[in-house]
Design a protein around this motif. Structure first.
Motif, PDB file in Angstrom:
ATOM      1  N   ALA A 315     -41.664  57.802  -8.353  1.00  0.00           N
ATOM      2  CA  ALA A 315     -40.910  59.045  -8.152  1.00  0.00           C
ATOM      3  C   ALA A 315     -41.850  60.238  -8.032  1.00  0.00           C
ATOM      4  O   ALA A 315     -42.871  60.334  -8.726  1.00  0.00           O
ATOM      5  N   SER A 316     -41.512  61.160  -7.142  1.00  0.00           N
ATOM      6  CA  SER A 316     -42.233  62.436  -7.055  1.00  0.00           C
ATOM      7  C   SER A 316     -41.227  63.524  -6.723  1.00  0.00           C
ATOM      8  O   SER A 316     -40.182  63.261  -6.113  1.00  0.00           O
ATOM      9  N   PHE A 317     -41.541  64.719  -7.118  1.00  0.00           N
ATOM     10  CA  PHE A 317     -40.718  65.888  -6.789  1.00  0.00           C
ATOM     11  C   PHE A 317     -41.184  66.368  -5.422  1.00  0.00           C
ATOM     12  O   PHE A 317     -42.243  66.995  -5.304  1.00  0.00           O
ATOM     13  N   ALA A 318     -40.447  66.048  -4.383  1.00  0.00           N
ATOM     14  CA  ALA A 318     -40.869  66.297  -3.001  1.00  0.00           C
ATOM     15  C   ALA A 318     -40.625  67.761  -2.628  1.00  0.00           C
ATOM     16  O   ALA A 318     -39.745  68.100  -1.838  1.00  0.00           O
ATOM     17  N   HIS A 319     -41.423  68.613  -3.205  1.00  0.00           N
ATOM     18  CA  HIS A 319     -41.208  70.053  -3.104  1.00  0.00           C
ATOM     19  C   HIS A 319     -42.544  70.727  -3.362  1.00  0.00           C
ATOM     20  O   HIS A 319     -43.358  70.230  -4.146  1.00  0.00           O
ATOM     21  N   GLY A 320     -42.812  71.832  -2.697  1.00  0.00           N
ATOM     22  CA  GLY A 320     -44.069  72.532  -2.953  1.00  0.00           C
ATOM     23  C   GLY A 320     -44.257  73.717  -2.033  1.00  0.00           C
ATOM     24  O   GLY A 320     -43.479  73.934  -1.089  1.00  0.00           O
ATOM     25  N   TYR A 321     -45.297  74.502  -2.324  1.00  0.00           N
ATOM     26  CA  TYR A 321     -45.635  75.692  -1.551  1.00  0.00           C
ATOM     27  C   TYR A 321     -47.145  75.728  -1.332  1.00  0.00           C
ATOM     28  O   TYR A 321     -47.922  75.455  -2.261  1.00  0.00           O
TER      29      TYR A 321
END
Length: 458
Positions: A315-321
């Protein structure tokens, strides 16, 4: 008159090319207010005129202007490592800052996801809430509850959480699933509750429970609340309010998000304002004062419970900047927090806040001042037509009062602050956290003169 490198007068270049944020561009036809320098509690414009910064820029410049040590921290870091992303990699400043924020945060909020600002932090919190419930077998929990008139940001998700219809209408349709409940404006509370703050707090908190029941507990993921609500003019929580909200969130398995983009880093007193009001949220969103505005950064701080589904496996948090946790910004944040600790800034706010309140409450003798409210170094002054009935101004009167007179008159008198009509007309104040009685008196003296003239014009 200063000119650009291309030889254009800067005011003309601004009118031709610079698109102001939340700005009526037509207002610049009469001149573009241009700030060129700041030192301590004051700012100067391009004409050499001096103003007291009564809003810390935009609830940002906690430590005051002209802090050379913060500029130096940026220079040193930029020379060493100007940029690297946090996408599968780390760098020392982000690691150190994450550890530090986790240590400041209450309870088990130990995991820091960096953004470049507050709206992105709110966006991140909603996405994480939805992602968490999908991973834990409750995929239908996606809705959020927030308060009327509250401001939470301008990205599509954060704007959906925002409770200001006038900011949202031109961008609809927005993200579905965001629902609103009454705020904690005690001055405008139902009449039978105005003299009983604890009963009003219980009533306002219970409206959150009602909304969860109405939408269905199996569909609600999170409640987003500022410790002191900004828009509408600084609504503090009544006694027992957050204690009851926490109970409701626990009852329905709903996450509590403390949106501290404004209230964190000493604005109310502590590093995190949830500590000032005695509650432990599941997430904290923060930004502005983390660097005192010397470089942009924001963060979401999440609990161990929220982090657990991502801790092992695929699992990964598929979010970023791209610029989230930027090395220079993180270095400035660490230097700013060093400064906070060295100078005892949070202790100063806690010690000085009663004097700020007393000084502002001196304005209650003016017929136009209906209410003075807030906490720490964060206050709103509500303006009324009739103190006895609490009658407010209609839209046309607000337009003439705020934009037609007060905003310009306060600025001309030497005070930069906010005259706002998102809700009933208010003047908002949030000076740098290093201010003392001399600055409180300067701010209040200017307000008294301008508000007296405003009443005479009505």
């Amino acid at each position: 008159m200063s000119t650009t490198p291309r030889g254009t007068e800067r005011s003309e270049a601004a009118k031709a090319h610079l698109w102001g944020h939340f700005t009526r561009q037509s207002a610049w036809d009469h001149g573009v207010p241009t700030i060129v320098r700041g030192q301590g509690h004051h700012i100067w414009d391009d004409q050499g005129r001096k103003y007291i910064d009564g809003l810390s820029g935009l609830f940002v410049v906690q430590a005051g202007h002209g802090r050379t040590e913060l500029a130096e921290a940026a220079r040193v870091q930029a020379e060493q490592l100007a940029f690297f992303p946090l996408w599968s990699y780390a760098h020392p400043q982000a690691i150190d800052l994450a550890e530090r924020l986790a240590a400041y945060a209450p309870g088990d909020l130990n995991h820091v996801f960096f953004t470049t600002g507050g709206g992105e932090a709110v966006e991140t919190a909603w996405k994480l809430a939805k992602n968490y419930f999908k991973l834990t077998g409750k995929p239908n929990k996606y809705k959020v509850i927030s308060r009327s008139i509250a401001y939470h940001g301008t990205t599509h998700g954060a704007l959906s959480i925002t409770g200001l219809p006038s900011l949202k209408q031109q961008f609809e349709p927005l993200v579905p699933g965001a629902h609103k409940v009454p705020n904690t404006n005690e001055y405008r509370a139902p009449e039978h509750l105005r003299d009983d703050p604890k009963a009003f707090g219980r009533w306002a908190a219970d409206r959150i429970g009602d909304a969860i029941e109405m939408e269905g507990p199996d569909s609600v993921a999170a409640v987003f609340l500022e410790p002191v609500q900004n828009a509408g003019g600084c609504f503090p929580p009544p006694p027992g309010y957050f204690e009851r909200v926490r109970e409701i969130c626990d009852q329905y398995d709903v996450l509590l998000v403390s949106d501290e983009v404004i209230c964190a880093f000493g604005r109310i007193g502590s590093i995190f304002a949830c500590d000032d009001f005695g509650y432990v949220p599941d997430m904290i969103t923060c930004a502005k004062g983390m660097t005192s505005g010397y470089s942009p950064i924001g963060a979401l701080i999440a609990s161990d419970k929220l982090y657990e589904p991502f801790r092992t496996g695929n699992a990964s948090f598929a979010h970023g900047y791209t610029f989230g946790g930027h090395p220079v910004s993180a270095a400035v944040a660490n230097a700013n927090l060093d400064l906070f600790e060295r100078e005892g800034i949070t202790a100063h706010v806690k010690e000085s806040a009663p004097a700020f309140r007393r000084t502002l409450e001196g304005l209650l003798d003016l017929p136009i001042v209906g209410d003075v409210r807030g906490e720490g170094f964060f206050y709103g002054i509500e303006l009324v037509k009739d103190k006895a009935t609490r009658e407010t101004f209609d839209d046309d009167e607000s337009e003439r009062l705020l934009r037609g007179f007060l905003s310009g008159a306060l600025y001309e008198a030497g005070l930069y602050c906010r005259a706002d009509d998102r809700g009933d007309p208010v003047i908002q104040l949030a000076p740098p956290l290093t201010c003392g009685q001399a600055e409180f008196d300067e701010i209040t003296g200017i307000l008294r003169g301008v508000l007296t003239e405003a009443w005479a014009r009505l």
